[in-house]
Design a protein around this motif. Sequence first.
Motif: not given
Length: 71
Positions: A24, A27, A33
């Motif tokens: 992640f 992102r 996340w």
Amino acid sequence: MGGALVFWVGLLICGVCVGAMFTFKSRSDPTLWRTCTILSLTCCYLMWAITYLAQLHPIIVPKRDDLRIDL
């Protein structure tokens, strides 16, 4: 399949959590996340492990009422 299964699944979950640390990064909010993924995996693993171990070694042994004694 005994208590060792809980250990091996725990190692698998740890590996997935470490993989989530690197997944992640691209992102918009990677910390959110990562935290959600690791917390969800940990809670699911703990629920599964407690249920599995409780069924593997029950505290109260079930007794059958349908047994007949032939005299």
